[in-house]
Write a protein that holds these residues in place. Structure first.
Motif, mmCIF file in Angstrom:
data_model
loop_
_atom_site.group_PDB
_atom_site.id
_atom_site.type_symbol
_atom_site.label_atom_id
_atom_site.label_comp_id
_atom_site.label_asym_id
_atom_site.label_seq_id
_atom_site.Cartn_x
_atom_site.Cartn_y
_atom_site.Cartn_z
ATOM 1 N N GLY A 77 0.805 -1.208 0.000
ATOM 2 C CA GLY A 77 0.000 0.000 0.000
ATOM 3 C C GLY A 77 0.841 1.262 0.000
ATOM 4 N N PHE A 78 0.161 2.397 -0.026
ATOM 5 C CA PHE A 78 0.792 3.708 -0.129
ATOM 6 C C PHE A 78 1.828 3.943 0.971
ATOM 7 N N SER A 79 1.505 3.608 2.218
ATOM 8 C CA SER A 79 2.378 3.953 3.340
ATOM 9 C C SER A 79 3.367 2.854 3.699
ATOM 10 N N ASP A 80 3.402 1.732 2.934
ATOM 11 C CA ASP A 80 4.359 0.668 3.216
ATOM 12 C C ASP A 80 5.780 1.101 2.845
ATOM 13 N N GLY A 81 6.765 0.326 3.293
ATOM 14 C CA GLY A 81 8.159 0.669 3.087
ATOM 15 C C GLY A 81 8.606 0.559 1.641
ATOM 16 N N THR A 82 9.874 0.859 1.412
ATOM 17 C CA THR A 82 10.407 0.941 0.053
ATOM 18 C C THR A 82 10.631 -0.440 -0.548
ATOM 19 N N VAL A 83 10.635 -0.498 -1.869
ATOM 20 C CA VAL A 83 10.930 -1.701 -2.636
ATOM 21 C C VAL A 83 12.007 -1.327 -3.643
ATOM 22 N N THR A 84 12.986 -2.195 -3.823
ATOM 23 C CA THR A 84 14.034 -1.907 -4.809
ATOM 24 C C THR A 84 13.398 -1.676 -6.172
ATOM 25 N N PRO A 85 13.645 -0.516 -6.796
ATOM 26 C CA PRO A 85 12.909 -0.171 -8.025
ATOM 27 C C PRO A 85 13.401 -0.946 -9.233
ATOM 28 N N GLU A 86 12.626 -0.857 -10.329
ATOM 29 C CA GLU A 86 13.059 -1.416 -11.600
ATOM 30 C C GLU A 86 14.329 -0.703 -12.057
ATOM 31 N N THR A 87 15.172 -1.437 -12.746
ATOM 32 C CA THR A 87 16.424 -0.852 -13.270
ATOM 33 C C THR A 87 16.104 0.330 -14.175
ATOM 34 N N GLY A 88 16.819 1.437 -13.949
ATOM 35 C CA GLY A 88 16.639 2.616 -14.782
ATOM 36 C C GLY A 88 15.540 3.553 -14.345
ATOM 37 N N THR A 89 14.950 3.310 -13.181
ATOM 38 C CA THR A 89 13.855 4.162 -12.708
ATOM 39 C C THR A 89 14.400 5.487 -12.168
ATOM 40 N N THR A 90 13.810 6.607 -12.625
ATOM 41 C CA THR A 90 14.101 7.931 -12.085
ATOM 42 C C THR A 90 12.776 8.600 -11.753
ATOM 43 N N TYR A 91 12.852 9.864 -11.273
ATOM 44 C CA TYR A 91 11.644 10.544 -10.843
ATOM 45 C C TYR A 91 11.616 11.967 -11.389
ATOM 46 N N VAL B 22 9.614 7.352 -13.588
ATOM 47 C CA VAL B 22 9.889 7.267 -15.019
ATOM 48 C C VAL B 22 10.876 6.131 -15.266
ATOM 49 N N ARG B 23 10.595 5.340 -16.327
ATOM 50 C CA ARG B 23 11.516 4.285 -16.730
ATOM 51 C C ARG B 23 11.349 4.062 -18.230
ATOM 52 N N ASP B 24 12.487 4.088 -18.936
ATOM 53 C CA ASP B 24 12.493 3.871 -20.389
ATOM 54 C C ASP B 24 11.565 4.829 -21.117
ATOM 55 N N GLY B 25 11.438 6.039 -20.590
ATOM 56 C CA GLY B 25 10.621 7.044 -21.256
ATOM 57 C C GLY B 25 9.144 6.982 -20.905
ATOM 58 N N TYR B 26 8.727 6.031 -20.071
ATOM 59 C CA TYR B 26 7.327 5.891 -19.679
ATOM 60 C C TYR B 26 7.149 6.412 -18.253
ATOM 61 N N GLN B 27 6.209 7.362 -18.076
ATOM 62 C CA GLN B 27 5.881 7.855 -16.745
ATOM 63 C C GLN B 27 4.853 6.936 -16.093
ATOM 64 N N SER B 28 4.795 6.958 -14.754
ATOM 65 C CA SER B 28 3.770 6.194 -14.035
ATOM 66 C C SER B 28 2.379 6.638 -14.477
ATOM 67 N N LEU B 29 1.448 5.715 -14.444
ATOM 68 C CA LEU B 29 0.086 5.997 -14.909
ATOM 69 C C LEU B 29 -0.528 7.159 -14.152
#
Length: 927
Positions: free
Chosen positions: A826-840, A884-891
């Motif tokens: 959920g929203f307030s849960d802890g971090t997860v290792t992101p997909e390779t190449g993920t930026t913000y 953002v990853r590979d030019g795709y932003q989060s929905l």
């Protein structure tokens, strides 16, 4: 010359094995099957069994059989080490106390090298897991046949007989009469197989025509191997007993002058009248005089399976007729009282919820146990860790039609059966004097009622599922069609109980029961779920209608209003329908379908595709076509008669029928909520029993995970998968489509716009396409896009109303590819290792004119600061955060609008000063 040579035609295989079957200790082992074939049955509380079925798989010409010694270990606290395991594993092998197990001692398992499936039927009723004696043990076991179930043989011309001498009997006047044709060696005059039982009582009526020396005609009930539960010989044994006293189990039973010839008698036998004894009574039918009573030692408990009237070496037996045989037994596989099951689920410290005995309202549980025992309502079912204890209790409660709740005064768990156990004159009355308002009043029309119920249950005799159907013929004729539903009760083990439960459900579903939500004052505060009360409300023409509480909320500390969800009590309705439908000119084939009001259409998210096709297949599909996507839908049942819906889609060439859609559970939000609310009120819950904890539902565009739910409240995780928390309004719909949603199988690509219509299907047909609302889904590469970051904070707070000075943002990371486990994040849960190449990417806007004030893209960390200099002139600030990853932003971005001020050199006027029109205010600063 000739020679001989041995030819190997096959190999025999032997196996030593230790199998752990379940938590222990258990009462007994009842059956062993290999490859669904019986290799042993009986009643063994522990010890060794010699299996001897060498031909069960066709013998040596095919796949062999099963043969050898096996040890059954019930798992008791005093269980010792197994000698076979000691010989193979050494002295450090444990005793395996607390678990039931089976040890195969290098037994022959056939001529096939592939081990066949073994299965075992165990019984645990009287043995509690923690070694304590069973609570209220006398009512813990309920006969698999039901209390009072019997084998009632009133012999007539249709009776079936087995005899070594067919001329030895004739049928006369609804009894069996011996013709006295032939003497000879011991033979069965009459033998009838009966269902295998543990006898509780037995009675038979017999006629004595002679009492002469040497006569020998006895009555016996025995097992297949001939072991007698009892044997009665009412004749003179000339050699043994010169006093002509008839015998029971070899003991003198009746004085020599008590039995008369040409007189009918009744023999009655009861088990367990005192420890280790059977009790008997012989009565003369002509005057009901008691001829003899007494007790004699009871044989070892055996499973009897045949009734015999045996003639021994005499052509003129004393008993010449018998009739009205009644055998009452408990069956070899008793069921457990559901009240005991629920109590153990609540209190067991090992696998249960671990509540103390003091946390249980024993009076309510004992009353329920006594009622269920009297009803013969036992249950046998398996619990495993795939179902939570809470859900398991719900399954039992559904079987027995009951409610379990915590009493607000005592703090103890209460078990309340929904039964016709009240006096309407003593019920609380709710009316205009104590009710503020009534909402959601509904009474289904005749077209919405169900006239056929099919119940699936587990038949303990066959070990397979069985079904039976009950119908309301009168309602079916009124509706001019069969409107049916199916329900599964896996804990019911016999057709007798299954039929009663089906009739119970049919009465509820075939009766137009009124339902509503009542807002009452504290006069209703004493009600609990399952309680009944009377409702008088002139607006709906209700006078003293008996209603039953299905859900209740007692206020929030500020408001003392009691909200009651209730339905008309089925026990207070007449048994026969009094509804007179209006005249119709054509046959009514069922209720006409109506449009679906509560639904969701969407581009299918990544995890839903993974659940349907598997992650490797979906990842490969996306690698070949990153912009592909599917259109899906979930919908709530719009009317009781609705069977399903059809999904129609149109990509510009006209609508096509693409898929069938099962209806999803649903609810309605009963209050407005902000982004951080995790427990909130709901109403109008449909099919709550079909909602699985840990699955998601859709509210607006947000997906949430169900953590717990009642008919009035839900606790959730916010913003799961690729969605973010949002505010929602009172009256918004919750669609629980995770396990029920369906998709158009067509693979679309990004930017395509697909029109969608959902068409209701009832027994009368399908909703016209023109009458269904239209929605449009624009494909947006949803399955490929990275998940938005979580735990989004602004200046250290969640979604603040106002901030000043520099705006500090922080977040944690998410990973679409890794978040495919059983537990949703959920929203307030802890971090997860992101997909390779993920930026913000961070953007800040003046929300009043949508003017972009700040952007920072390609952020690799998990924080950012928007300086004051970027925000000149901004009053309402909107910030957006994308992954953002590979030019795709989060929905969806994490986004929020708040008031902003620089916090520097702020000057305000007192008393709301406003300069005159056309004038200005001049400020002069001096040092």
């Amino acid at each position: 010359m000739g020679s001989s040579k041995k030819v190997t035609v096959g190999y025999k295989y032997y196996v030593g094995m230790h199998m752990i079957l379940c938590h222990g200790p258990v009462d007994r082992l009842l059956r062993i099957q290999v490859d669904e074939r019986d290799v042993w049955d009986g009643r063994l509380s522990g010890g060794q069994i010699a299996l001897n079925q060498p031909n069960v798989f066709g013998g040596e010409s095919r796949e062999g059989g099963i043969q050898g010694a096996v040890d059954f270990e019930a798992g008791h606290a005093a269980q010792e080490q197994n000698s076979y395991l000691l010989s193979k594993l050494g002295s450090y092998v444990p005793s395996f106390r607390g678990v039931a197990g089976m040890v195969l001692r290098q037994i022959y398992v056939g001529m096939n090298p592939y081990l066949k499936k073994w299965s075992f039927r165990l019984q645990r009723i009287h043995t509690r897991q923690n070694g304590l004696p069973q609570w209220h043990d006398s009512k813990a076991e309920i006969s698999g046949l039901g209390v009072g179930a019997n084998v009632n043989e009133t012999f007539s011309n249709t009776a079936i007989f087995e005899s070594n001498d067919p001329a030895a009997y004739i049928v006369e006047q609804n009894s069996i009469r011996n013709s006295g044709s032939a003497a000879g060696s011991v033979s069965s005059f009459y033998k009838r197989q009966i269902p295998t039982l543990i006898i509780k009582s037995f009675s038979v009526e017999f006629l004595v025509e002679r009492l002469s020396a040497g006569d020998s005609m006895r009555i016996a009930i025995a097992s297949d191997n001939g072991t007698a539960w009892f044997s009665f010989n009412p004749v003179r044994e000339a050699v043994v007993d010169a006093l002509q006293r008839p015998m029971i189990n070899g003991n003198n039973a009746i004085a020599p002058d008590k039995l008369d010839v040409n007189v009918w008698y009744r023999l009655e036998v009861n088990a367990n009248v005192s420890p280790g004894n059977l009790g008997y009574k012989i009565t003369r039918l002509s005057d009901s005089a008691t001829i003899s009573t007494g007790q004699y030692p009871q044989p070892q408990e055996i499973a009897v399976s045949q009734l015999m009237f045996v003639r021994d070496q005499d052509s003129s037996p004393s008993i010449t007729r018998f009739k009205n045989v009644l055998i009452v037994g408990a069956g070899t596989t008793g069921d457990m009282n559901p009240a005991h099951i629920i109590r153990e689920c609540l209190t067991d410290p090992l696998w249960g919820m671990g509540y103390l005995e003091a946390d249980i309202d024993d009076l309510s549980f004992m009353a329920a146990a006594d009622t269920l025992y009297a009803e013969g309502f036992g249950m046998s079912l398996l619990w495993d860790t795939e179902t939570s204890i809470e859900e398991f209790i719900k399954i039992i409660v559904k079987h027995i039609d009951a409610s379990v709740y915590v009493d607000r005064k005592t703090g103890r768990f209460v078990l309340k059966l929904i039964r016709d156990d009240y006096n309407p004159a003593n019920l609380l009355t709710l009316n205009e004097s104590n009710v503020e308002k009534i909402a959601d009043f509904n009474r289904p029309s005749i077209g919405e009622l169900i006239n056929s119920v099919t119940v699936t249950y587990w038949n303990s005799e066959t070990g397979q599922n069985a079904t039976l159907t009950v119908q309301d013929i009168a309602l079916s004729q009124q509706q001019q069609s069969t409107v049916g539903t199916s329900v599964t009760y896996e804990g019911i083990t016999n057709a007798h109980i299954a039929s009663r439960v089906a009739q119970r459900d049919l009465k509820t579903l075939s009766t137009p029961l009124a339902s509503c939500t009542i807002y009452a004052n504290r006069a209703a505060a004493g009600l609990n779920v399952g309680d009944v009360f009377k409702l008088t409300w002139p607006v709906y023409d209700l006078t003293d209608m008996v209603m039953r509480v299905t859900g209740i909320a007692y206020g929030d500390g500020r408001s003392h209003r009691v909200r009651i969800q209730c339905v008309q009590d089925a026990f207070a309705t007449p048994d026969s329908a009094i509804i007179v439908p209006p005249p119709i000119e054509r046959p009514d084939t069922g209720q006409e379908p109506v449009p679906i009001a509560r639904y969701a259409v969407f581009e299918v998210p990544y995890f839903e595709l993974v659940q349907r096709q598997g992650q490797p297949a979906i990842d490969a599909l996306l690698a070949g076509n990153p912009d592909m996507g599917f259109v899906g839908a979930g919908a709530a049942r719009p009317q009781g008669a609705a069977l399903s819906a059809r999904i129609y889609t149109d990509m510009g060439n006209g609508y096509e029928d693409v898929s069938n859609l099962d209806f999803s559970p649903c609810a309605v939000l009963d209050e407005a909520i902000d982004q951080m609310a995790t427990t909130f009120a709901i109403r109008e819950v449909q099919d709550i029993e079909a909602i699985t904890l840990g699955t998601w539902f859709q509210l607006g565009t947000e997906l949430m995970s169900v953590e717990s739910i009642t008919t009035s409240s839900i606790t959730v995780k916010r913003g799961v998968l690729d969605t973010v928390p949002a505010s929602h309004s009172d009256g918004d719909s919750l669609i629980f489509w995770d396990e029920y949603g369906e998709a158009d199988p067509t693979e679309y690509i990004a930017s395509e716009q697909i029109n969608v219509k959902l068409l209701t299907v009832t027994g009368a047909g399908r909703l016209a396409l023109a009458n269904a609302p239209q929605d449009t889904v624009t494909l947006d590469s949803r399955a490929l896009r990275p998940y938005p970051p979580g735990n989004f904070k602004i200046n250290g707070s969640y979604f603040p109303n106002a901030v000043s000075g520099p705006v500090s943002l922080s977040w944690v990371e998410r990973n679409r590819l890794q978040q495919t486990g059983a537990v949703l994040i959920g929203f307030s849960d802890g971090t997860v290792t992101p997909e390779t190449g993920t930026t913000y990417n961070v953007y800040a806007y003046d929300d009043s004119n949508n003017d972009l004030k700040y952007s920072n893209t390609g952020i690799t960390g998990i924080s950012d600061v928007i300086g004051v200099g970027f925000l000149a002139g901004v009053i309402n600030l909107r910030v957006e955060l994308y992954a953002v990853r590979d030019g795709y932003q989060s929905l969806q971005p994490q986004t929020h609008v708040m008031q902003w001020s620089s916090g520097e050199n702020m000057m305000t006027f007192e008393n709301n000063y406003t300069p005159d029109a056309g004038n200005s205010v001049q400020l002069q600063f001096t040092q």
